[in-house]
Design a protein around this motif. Structure first.
Motif, short mmCIF file in Angstrom:
data_model
loop_
_atom_site.label_atom_id
_atom_site.label_comp_id
_atom_site.label_asym_id
_atom_site.label_seq_id
_atom_site.Cartn_x
_atom_site.Cartn_y
_atom_site.Cartn_z
N UNK A 86 18.57 55.46 42.99
CA UNK A 86 17.55 54.90 42.04
C UNK A 86 18.06 53.53 41.58
N UNK A 87 18.91 52.74 41.36
CA UNK A 87 19.14 52.09 40.78
C UNK A 87 19.42 50.99 41.96
N UNK A 88 19.02 50.20 42.77
CA UNK A 88 19.86 50.27 44.01
C UNK A 88 19.04 48.90 43.57
N UNK A 89 18.10 48.47 43.49
CA UNK A 89 17.50 47.33 43.20
C UNK A 89 18.03 46.85 41.99
N UNK A 90 18.80 46.79 41.22
CA UNK A 90 19.47 46.65 40.16
C UNK A 90 20.61 46.11 40.87
N UNK A 91 21.42 46.96 41.23
CA UNK A 91 22.63 47.00 42.13
C UNK A 91 22.09 45.73 43.40
N UNK A 92 21.43 46.23 43.87
CA UNK A 92 21.39 44.29 45.52
C UNK A 92 21.09 43.42 44.70
N UNK A 93 20.22 42.90 43.39
CA UNK A 93 19.76 42.00 42.49
C UNK A 93 21.79 41.20 41.94
N UNK A 94 22.73 41.92 41.14
CA UNK A 94 24.05 41.62 40.89
C UNK A 94 24.91 41.59 42.61
N UNK A 95 24.91 41.84 43.18
CA UNK A 95 25.82 41.87 44.08
C UNK A 95 25.40 40.44 45.45
N UNK A 146 27.16 47.96 33.90
CA UNK A 146 26.87 49.32 34.15
C UNK A 146 26.46 49.64 35.88
N UNK A 147 25.67 48.87 36.13
CA UNK A 147 25.14 49.73 37.27
C UNK A 147 25.81 49.51 38.90
N UNK A 148 26.99 48.62 38.79
CA UNK A 148 27.10 48.66 39.43
C UNK A 148 29.10 49.05 39.23
N UNK A 149 29.26 49.12 37.92
CA UNK A 149 30.42 49.90 37.55
C UNK A 149 30.60 51.40 37.96
N UNK A 150 29.65 52.16 37.67
CA UNK A 150 28.47 53.48 38.56
C UNK A 150 29.20 53.30 39.37
N UNK A 151 28.91 52.66 40.92
CA UNK A 151 28.44 52.72 41.77
C UNK A 151 30.20 52.70 42.53
N UNK A 152 30.65 51.79 41.69
CA UNK A 152 32.18 52.25 42.18
C UNK A 152 33.27 52.95 41.32
N UNK A 153 33.59 52.73 40.32
CA UNK A 153 34.55 53.05 39.73
C UNK A 153 35.53 54.44 40.38
N UNK A 154 34.33 55.33 41.26
CA UNK A 154 34.81 56.84 41.47
C UNK A 154 34.38 57.65 42.91
#
Length: 236
Positions: free
Chosen positions: A214-223, A159-167
């Motif tokens: 704010x959610x970059x820690x979660x996004x970074x670990x996923x990437x 979800x966190x990465x989806x919110x970053x890239x879907x729009x």
């Protein structure tokens, strides 16, 4: 984003294209700003080559808004880049001629496609959408079906990465800030004067972009997991 510019004694409408990026530290920045006259595959290719020559070594995921020839230009310069077509633009483009009495129900059915938890579920919902609406609005299913390869990229991510890239909402927000600065100027005397004003406005706007999401820690670990091979050895 469009502006009016005086050219050879006439007032013409110019499109300004913005390239905005987020690096692996979660920092957002404007990578480029371009006045488009002949938006062809060659034009997009020159933009991508320009980014490459200026030091953008790799792009993990690119979110684009359905410009013809743009995904092909990205793939030519950054062949490993995953391309996500902006879902919001796709929704707007595919529903702009839907009648007022149908729009609420149709949008609810379309949401079952793009908000699905998995790609398999989304494809099933897309077929159900076709069964229900194809007789009245055949172009909507066709557009989603034909563009599915670039519309569905985000389904593989959490979800966190989806919110970053879907729009491309980040660019739309930036465009709104530019319009606040330029609203008093209805016509620019030249392309150069337009770009100069937008550049100065960009410098003021981006000064405030000091932190990361704010959610970059979660996004970074996923990437880091999804793109491990491409990120290995880099000091991120």
């Amino acid at each position: 984003i469009h502006y009016h510019v005086r050219s050879e004694g006439r007032i013409v409408k110019r499109a300004v294209y913005i390239a905005l990026g987020i690096d692996m530290n979660g920092k957002k920045d404007v990578l480029g700003m371009y006045v488009g006259e002949n938006e062809s595959a060659k034009f997009w290719l020159s933009i991508m080559n320009g980014l490459k020559n200026r030091g953008v070594e790799d792009i993990l995921i690119a979110c684009v808004d359905g410009l013809n020839g743009f995904p092909q230009a990205i793939e030519a310069v950054y062949p490993k880049t995953e391309i996500q077509q902006c879902i919001i633009h796709q929704i707007r483009n595919s529903t702009k001629f839907v009648s007022y009495k149908d729009i609420k129900k149709l949008m609810a059915d379309l949401k079952l496609v793009y908000a699905a938890p998995t790609e398999e579920t989304a494809l099933n919902e897309l077929e159900l959408f076709k069964d229900k609406w194809d007789s009245k609005y055949p172009k909507i299913y066709k557009s989603w079906h034909d563009n599915w390869a670039t519309l569905s990229t985000y389904f593989k991510y959490p979800e966190a990465v989806r919110r970053l890239i879907y729009t491309t909402n980040a660019i739309e927000g930036f465009n709104r800030q530019l319009r606040k600065v330029t609203k008093s100027k209805t016509v620019f005397p030249s392309d150069d004067s337009l770009l100069k004003m937008l550049y100065l406005a960009t410098m003021d706007i981006t000064k405030k972009w000091t932190g990361h999401r704010q959610d970059w820690g979660q996004i970074h670990s996923q990437l880091e997991i999804y793109f491990e091979e491409r990120l290995v050895g880099r000091n991120l």
